[in-house]
Design a protein around this motif. Structure first.
Motif, PDB file in Angstrom:
ATOM      1  N   UNK A  37     -11.438  -7.744   4.167  1.00 53.54           N
ATOM      2  CA  UNK A  37     -11.114  -9.114   4.564  1.00 53.54           C
ATOM      3  C   UNK A  37     -10.153  -9.785   3.591  1.00 53.54           C
ATOM      4  N   UNK A  38      -9.280  -9.008   3.005  1.00 56.41           N
ATOM      5  CA  UNK A  38      -8.357  -9.508   1.986  1.00 56.41           C
ATOM      6  C   UNK A  38      -6.956  -9.647   2.576  1.00 56.41           C
ATOM      7  N   UNK A  39      -6.269 -10.709   2.232  1.00 56.65           N
ATOM      8  CA  UNK A  39      -4.891 -10.889   2.686  1.00 56.65           C
ATOM      9  C   UNK A  39      -3.935 -10.164   1.740  1.00 56.65           C
ATOM     10  N   UNK A  40      -2.700 -10.001   2.202  1.00 57.13           N
ATOM     11  CA  UNK A  40      -1.675  -9.421   1.324  1.00 57.13           C
ATOM     12  C   UNK A  40      -1.477 -10.299   0.094  1.00 57.13           C
ATOM     13  N   UNK A  41      -1.504 -11.606   0.317  1.00 52.83           N
ATOM     14  CA  UNK A  41      -1.323 -12.552  -0.790  1.00 52.83           C
ATOM     15  C   UNK A  41      -2.425 -12.374  -1.839  1.00 52.83           C
ATOM     16  N   UNK A  42      -3.663 -12.254  -1.399  1.00 59.26           N
ATOM     17  CA  UNK A  42      -4.786 -12.097  -2.330  1.00 59.26           C
ATOM     18  C   UNK A  42      -4.663 -10.804  -3.132  1.00 59.26           C
ATOM     19  N   UNK A  43      -4.323  -9.713  -2.445  1.00 62.66           N
ATOM     20  CA  UNK A  43      -4.160  -8.439  -3.135  1.00 62.66           C
ATOM     21  C   UNK A  43      -3.001  -8.525  -4.122  1.00 62.66           C
ATOM     22  N   UNK A  44      -1.903  -9.103  -3.684  1.00 60.49           N
ATOM     23  CA  UNK A  44      -0.722  -9.236  -4.546  1.00 60.49           C
ATOM     24  C   UNK A  44      -1.048 -10.004  -5.826  1.00 60.49           C
ATOM     25  N   UNK A  45      -1.762 -11.107  -5.685  1.00 58.78           N
ATOM     26  CA  UNK A  45      -2.119 -11.915  -6.859  1.00 58.78           C
ATOM     27  C   UNK A  45      -2.984 -11.122  -7.829  1.00 58.78           C
ATOM     28  N   UNK A  49       1.890  -8.688  -8.241  1.00 60.80           N
ATOM     29  CA  UNK A  49       3.182  -8.500  -7.566  1.00 60.80           C
ATOM     30  C   UNK A  49       3.342  -9.576  -6.497  1.00 60.80           C
ATOM     31  N   UNK A  50       4.525  -9.668  -5.918  1.00 56.37           N
ATOM     32  CA  UNK A  50       4.801 -10.596  -4.815  1.00 56.37           C
ATOM     33  C   UNK A  50       4.133 -10.054  -3.556  1.00 56.37           C
ATOM     34  N   UNK A  51       3.674 -10.944  -2.682  1.00 54.70           N
ATOM     35  CA  UNK A  51       2.978 -10.482  -1.476  1.00 54.70           C
ATOM     36  C   UNK A  51       3.872  -9.605  -0.592  1.00 54.70           C
ATOM     37  N   UNK A  52       5.187  -9.835  -0.626  1.00 51.23           N
ATOM     38  CA  UNK A  52       6.087  -9.005   0.182  1.00 51.23           C
ATOM     39  C   UNK A  52       6.092  -7.554  -0.303  1.00 51.23           C
ATOM     40  N   UNK A  56       5.846  -4.100   1.890  1.00 52.86           N
ATOM     41  CA  UNK A  56       6.756  -2.955   1.768  1.00 52.86           C
ATOM     42  C   UNK A  56       5.979  -1.663   1.513  1.00 52.86           C
ATOM     43  N   UNK A  57       4.977  -1.750   0.657  1.00 51.22           N
ATOM     44  CA  UNK A  57       4.155  -0.572   0.363  1.00 51.22           C
ATOM     45  C   UNK A  57       3.386  -0.128   1.598  1.00 51.22           C
ATOM     46  N   UNK A  68       1.017   0.659 -10.591  1.00 52.98           N
ATOM     47  CA  UNK A  68       0.694  -0.213  -9.462  1.00 52.98           C
ATOM     48  C   UNK A  68      -0.309   0.458  -8.528  1.00 52.98           C
ATOM     49  N   UNK A  69      -0.152   1.742  -8.278  1.00 56.80           N
ATOM     50  CA  UNK A  69      -1.106   2.464  -7.426  1.00 56.80           C
ATOM     51  C   UNK A  69      -2.511   2.419  -8.029  1.00 56.80           C
ATOM     52  N   UNK A  70      -2.600   2.572  -9.352  1.00 55.72           N
ATOM     53  CA  UNK A  70      -3.911   2.503 -10.014  1.00 55.72           C
ATOM     54  C   UNK A  70      -4.511   1.109  -9.914  1.00 55.72           C
ATOM     55  N   UNK A  71      -3.678   0.072 -10.090  1.00 56.06           N
ATOM     56  CA  UNK A  71      -4.172  -1.311  -9.977  1.00 56.06           C
ATOM     57  C   UNK A  71      -4.671  -1.593  -8.567  1.00 56.06           C
TER      58      UNK A  71
END
Length: 93
Positions: A37-45, A49-52, A56-57, A68-71
């Motif tokens: 239930x997580x948004x791209x924005x939440x994961x990005x923060x 990284x930026x939500x965009x 792209x990923x 980044x993959x590990x994070x």
């Protein structure tokens, strides 16, 4: 008469390859993110990284760095092998 090509020509061809010729990295970021239930924005923060970038990923337009993959794996609570692969994941799994 055709001129023979030296190593310099081979080097030029290899260094001028487009990004599309690299080995793709497949991922299950979107599936796991949706499951949580997580948004791209939440994961990005949470990964810094930026939500965009997440978009792209998820679409396979970019391959993540190892860091980044590990994070992303850590935030999504998955082993890196569960989220990323150089082989396509089986459908529906």
């Amino acid at each position: 008469a055709q001129e023979s090509r030296g190593l310099g020509d081979v080097y030029k061809r290899q260094t001028c390859m487009s990004r599309n010729e690299e080995i793709p990295v497949y991922n299950r970021i979107a599936q796991q993110r949706d499951l949580l239930g997580m948004t791209r924005q939440q994961l990005a923060e949470q990964v810094g990284v930026h939500y965009q970038t997440i978009g792209y990923l998820e679409r396979g337009e970019y391959s993540p760095s190892l860091v980044l993959a590990l994070k992303i794996s850590e935030v999504l609570g998955q082993d890196i092998q569960s989220l990323f692969s150089i082989k396509p994941f089986p459908k529906g799994k």
